[in-house]
Design a protein around this motif. Structure first.
Motif, PDB file in Angstrom:
ATOM      1  N   SER A  24     -41.086 -24.160  19.294  1.00 12.39           N
ATOM      2  CA  SER A  24     -42.406 -24.430  18.450  1.00 12.39           C
ATOM      3  C   SER A  24     -41.520 -25.633  17.326  1.00 12.39           C
ATOM      4  CB  SER A  24     -42.709 -23.814  17.495  1.00 12.39           C
ATOM      5  OG  SER A  24     -43.519 -24.173  16.608  1.00 12.39           O
ATOM      6  N   TRP A  25     -42.242 -26.651  17.103  1.00 10.42           N
ATOM      7  CA  TRP A  25     -41.783 -27.834  16.108  1.00 10.42           C
ATOM      8  C   TRP A  25     -41.473 -27.222  14.754  1.00 10.42           C
ATOM      9  CZ3 TRP A  25     -44.237 -29.023  11.685  1.00 10.42           C
ATOM     10  CH2 TRP A  25     -45.651 -28.581  11.613  1.00 10.42           C
ATOM     11  N   ARG A  26     -42.287 -25.958  14.546  1.00 11.03           N
ATOM     12  CA  ARG A  26     -42.137 -25.330  13.403  1.00 11.03           C
ATOM     13  C   ARG A  26     -40.876 -24.876  13.166  1.00 11.03           C
ATOM     14  NH1 ARG A  26     -47.973 -23.800  13.676  1.00 11.03           N
ATOM     15  NH2 ARG A  26     -49.095 -25.458  12.146  1.00 11.03           N
ATOM     16  N   THR A  27     -40.536 -24.359  14.410  1.00 10.46           N
ATOM     17  CA  THR A  27     -38.898 -23.562  14.554  1.00 10.46           C
ATOM     18  C   THR A  27     -38.021 -24.395  14.200  1.00 10.46           C
ATOM     19  OG1 THR A  27     -39.791 -21.824  16.094  1.00 10.46           O
ATOM     20  CG2 THR A  27     -37.689 -22.263  15.932  1.00 10.46           C
ATOM     21  N   LEU A  28     -37.977 -25.831  14.920  1.00  9.90           N
ATOM     22  CA  LEU A  28     -37.126 -26.831  14.395  1.00  9.90           C
ATOM     23  C   LEU A  28     -37.159 -27.203  13.068  1.00  9.90           C
ATOM     24  CD1 LEU A  28     -37.613 -29.267  17.405  1.00  9.90           C
ATOM     25  CD2 LEU A  28     -35.647 -27.387  17.057  1.00  9.90           C
ATOM     26  N   GLN A  29     -38.291 -27.082  12.418  1.00 12.20           N
ATOM     27  CA  GLN A  29     -38.259 -27.585  11.107  1.00 12.20           C
ATOM     28  C   GLN A  29     -37.763 -26.553  10.412  1.00 12.20           C
ATOM     29  OE1 GLN A  29     -42.540 -27.740   9.472  1.00 12.20           O
ATOM     30  NE2 GLN A  29     -41.878 -28.842   8.115  1.00 12.20           N
ATOM     31  N   LYS A  30     -38.023 -25.333  10.499  1.00 13.82           N
ATOM     32  CA  LYS A  30     -37.316 -24.017   9.736  1.00 13.82           C
ATOM     33  C   LYS A  30     -35.702 -24.181  10.038  1.00 13.82           C
ATOM     34  CE  LYS A  30     -37.040 -19.222   9.257  1.00 13.82           C
ATOM     35  NZ  LYS A  30     -37.369 -17.892   9.739  1.00 13.82           N
ATOM     36  N   LEU A  31     -35.528 -24.443  11.089  1.00 15.16           N
ATOM     37  CA  LEU A  31     -33.708 -24.204  11.343  1.00 15.16           C
ATOM     38  C   LEU A  31     -32.990 -25.670  10.859  1.00 15.16           C
ATOM     39  CD1 LEU A  31     -33.800 -23.315  15.163  1.00 15.16           C
ATOM     40  CD2 LEU A  31     -33.404 -22.016  13.395  1.00 15.16           C
ATOM     41  N   ALA A  32     -34.003 -26.504  10.461  1.00 13.53           N
ATOM     42  CA  ALA A  32     -33.303 -27.942   9.952  1.00 13.53           C
ATOM     43  C   ALA A  32     -33.133 -27.478   8.264  1.00 13.53           C
ATOM     44  CB  ALA A  32     -34.169 -29.042   9.938  1.00 13.53           C
ATOM     45  N   CYS A  33     -33.787 -26.310   7.635  1.00 16.26           N
ATOM     46  CA  CYS A  33     -33.901 -26.115   6.485  1.00 16.26           C
ATOM     47  C   CYS A  33     -32.605 -24.802   6.388  1.00 16.26           C
ATOM     48  CB  CYS A  33     -35.070 -25.285   5.972  1.00 16.26           C
ATOM     49  SG  CYS A  33     -36.188 -26.619   5.516  1.00 16.26           S
ATOM     50  N   ILE A  34     -32.626 -23.998   7.202  1.00 15.61           N
ATOM     51  CA  ILE A  34     -31.675 -22.745   7.106  1.00 15.61           C
ATOM     52  C   ILE A  34     -30.573 -22.845   7.780  1.00 15.61           C
ATOM     53  CG2 ILE A  34     -33.476 -21.200   6.579  1.00 15.61           C
ATOM     54  CD1 ILE A  34     -33.086 -19.989   9.329  1.00 15.61           C
ATOM     55  N   GLY A  35     -30.537 -24.015   8.761  1.00 12.66           N
ATOM     56  CA  GLY A  35     -29.209 -24.135   9.571  1.00 12.66           C
ATOM     57  C   GLY A  35     -29.302 -23.462  10.909  1.00 12.66           C
ATOM     58  N   GLY A  36     -28.713 -23.851  11.914  1.00 10.03           N
ATOM     59  CA  GLY A  36     -28.699 -23.121  13.210  1.00 10.03           C
ATOM     60  C   GLY A  36     -29.446 -24.164  14.309  1.00 10.03           C
ATOM     61  N   GLY A  37     -30.077 -24.876  14.040  1.00  7.49           N
ATOM     62  CA  GLY A  37     -30.524 -25.737  14.889  1.00  7.49           C
ATOM     63  C   GLY A  37     -29.975 -27.046  15.419  1.00  7.49           C
ATOM     64  N   PRO A  38     -30.595 -27.809  16.196  1.00 13.53           N
ATOM     65  CA  PRO A  38     -30.168 -28.833  16.830  1.00 13.53           C
ATOM     66  C   PRO A  38     -29.692 -29.986  15.737  1.00 13.53           C
ATOM     67  CG  PRO A  38     -32.407 -28.847  17.356  1.00 13.53           C
ATOM     68  CD  PRO A  38     -32.000 -27.654  16.545  1.00 13.53           C
ATOM     69  N   GLN A  39     -28.627 -30.778  16.086  1.00 11.32           N
ATOM     70  CA  GLN A  39     -28.436 -31.843  15.222  1.00 11.32           C
ATOM     71  C   GLN A  39     -29.560 -32.879  15.068  1.00 11.32           C
ATOM     72  OE1 GLN A  39     -24.291 -33.621  15.255  1.00 11.32           O
ATOM     73  NE2 GLN A  39     -25.377 -35.670  15.803  1.00 11.32           N
ATOM     74  N   TYR A  40     -29.875 -33.553  13.866  1.00  9.33           N
ATOM     75  CA  TYR A  40     -31.010 -34.692  13.837  1.00  9.33           C
ATOM     76  C   TYR A  40     -30.426 -35.498  12.877  1.00  9.33           C
ATOM     77  CZ  TYR A  40     -31.956 -32.250   9.758  1.00  9.33           C
ATOM     78  OH  TYR A  40     -32.212 -31.546   8.266  1.00  9.33           O
ATOM     79  N   ARG A  41     -31.289 -36.593  12.793  1.00  4.77           N
ATOM     80  CA  ARG A  41     -30.980 -37.640  11.963  1.00  4.77           C
ATOM     81  C   ARG A  41     -32.264 -38.037  11.124  1.00  4.77           C
ATOM     82  NH1 ARG A  41     -28.400 -37.915  16.394  1.00  4.77           N
ATOM     83  NH2 ARG A  41     -26.159 -38.642  16.565  1.00  4.77           N
ATOM     84  N   ILE A  42     -32.135 -38.527   9.888  1.00  2.00           N
ATOM     85  CA  ILE A  42     -33.406 -38.887   9.298  1.00  2.00           C
ATOM     86  C   ILE A  42     -33.722 -40.341   9.419  1.00  2.00           C
ATOM     87  CG2 ILE A  42     -34.232 -39.125   7.000  1.00  2.00           C
ATOM     88  CD1 ILE A  42     -34.221 -36.109   7.889  1.00  2.00           C
ATOM     89  N   TYR A  43     -34.909 -40.649   9.689  1.00  2.00           N
ATOM     90  CA  TYR A  43     -35.463 -42.147   9.571  1.00  2.00           C
ATOM     91  C   TYR A  43     -36.600 -42.151   8.862  1.00  2.00           C
ATOM     92  CZ  TYR A  43     -37.336 -46.217  11.284  1.00  2.00           C
ATOM     93  OH  TYR A  43     -37.870 -47.625  11.228  1.00  2.00           O
ATOM     94  N   GLY A  44     -36.282 -42.678   7.734  1.00  2.00           N
ATOM     95  CA  GLY A  44     -37.303 -42.744   6.553  1.00  2.00           C
ATOM     96  C   GLY A  44     -37.671 -41.447   6.264  1.00  2.00           C
ATOM     97  N   ARG A  45     -38.944 -40.693   6.296  1.00  2.00           N
ATOM     98  CA  ARG A  45     -39.000 -39.474   6.304  1.00  2.00           C
ATOM     99  C   ARG A  45     -39.093 -38.390   7.325  1.00  2.00           C
ATOM    100  NH1 ARG A  45     -45.005 -39.792   3.577  1.00  2.00           N
ATOM    101  NH2 ARG A  45     -44.812 -37.825   4.720  1.00  2.00           N
ATOM    102  N   LEU A  46     -38.929 -39.048   8.589  1.00  5.14           N
ATOM    103  CA  LEU A  46     -38.890 -38.178   9.851  1.00  5.14           C
ATOM    104  C   LEU A  46     -37.650 -37.783   9.998  1.00  5.14           C
ATOM    105  CD1 LEU A  46     -41.113 -40.387  12.120  1.00  5.14           C
ATOM    106  CD2 LEU A  46     -41.688 -38.317  10.927  1.00  5.14           C
TER     107      LEU A  46
END
Length: 73
Positions: A24-46
């Motif tokens: 779920s995209w919500r899982t990715l969102q949660k993992l971005a906060c607590i750690g353990g998810g895939p690496q990501y980058r920030i583009y503006g607010r995304l």
């Protein structure tokens, strides 16, 4: 998508789900906060993900092939 294209969280979740790994995209969102998810980058607010980073994440979550449940340890 091109190899260097970026996906937002919903597209990233759809990419993993299309590979047979329901996410779920919500899982990715949660993992971005607590750690353990895939690496990501920030583009503006995304938060944006590359296919390569999503594949690395998925490979890291998968176990080695097994023939029996007794191999779980």
């Amino acid at each position: 998508m091109q190899p260097d294209a970026y996906r937002d969280r919903r597209e990233a979740a759809a990419y993993l789900t299309a590979k047979g790994l329901r996410t779920s995209w919500r899982t990715l969102q949660k993992l971005a906060c607590i750690g353990g998810g895939p690496q990501y980058r920030i583009y503006g607010r995304l938060a944006v993900y590359t296919d390569q980073d999503l594949d690395i994440y998925a490979d890291g979550k998968l176990s080695a092939p097994r023939f029996s449940t007794s191999e779980a340890a």
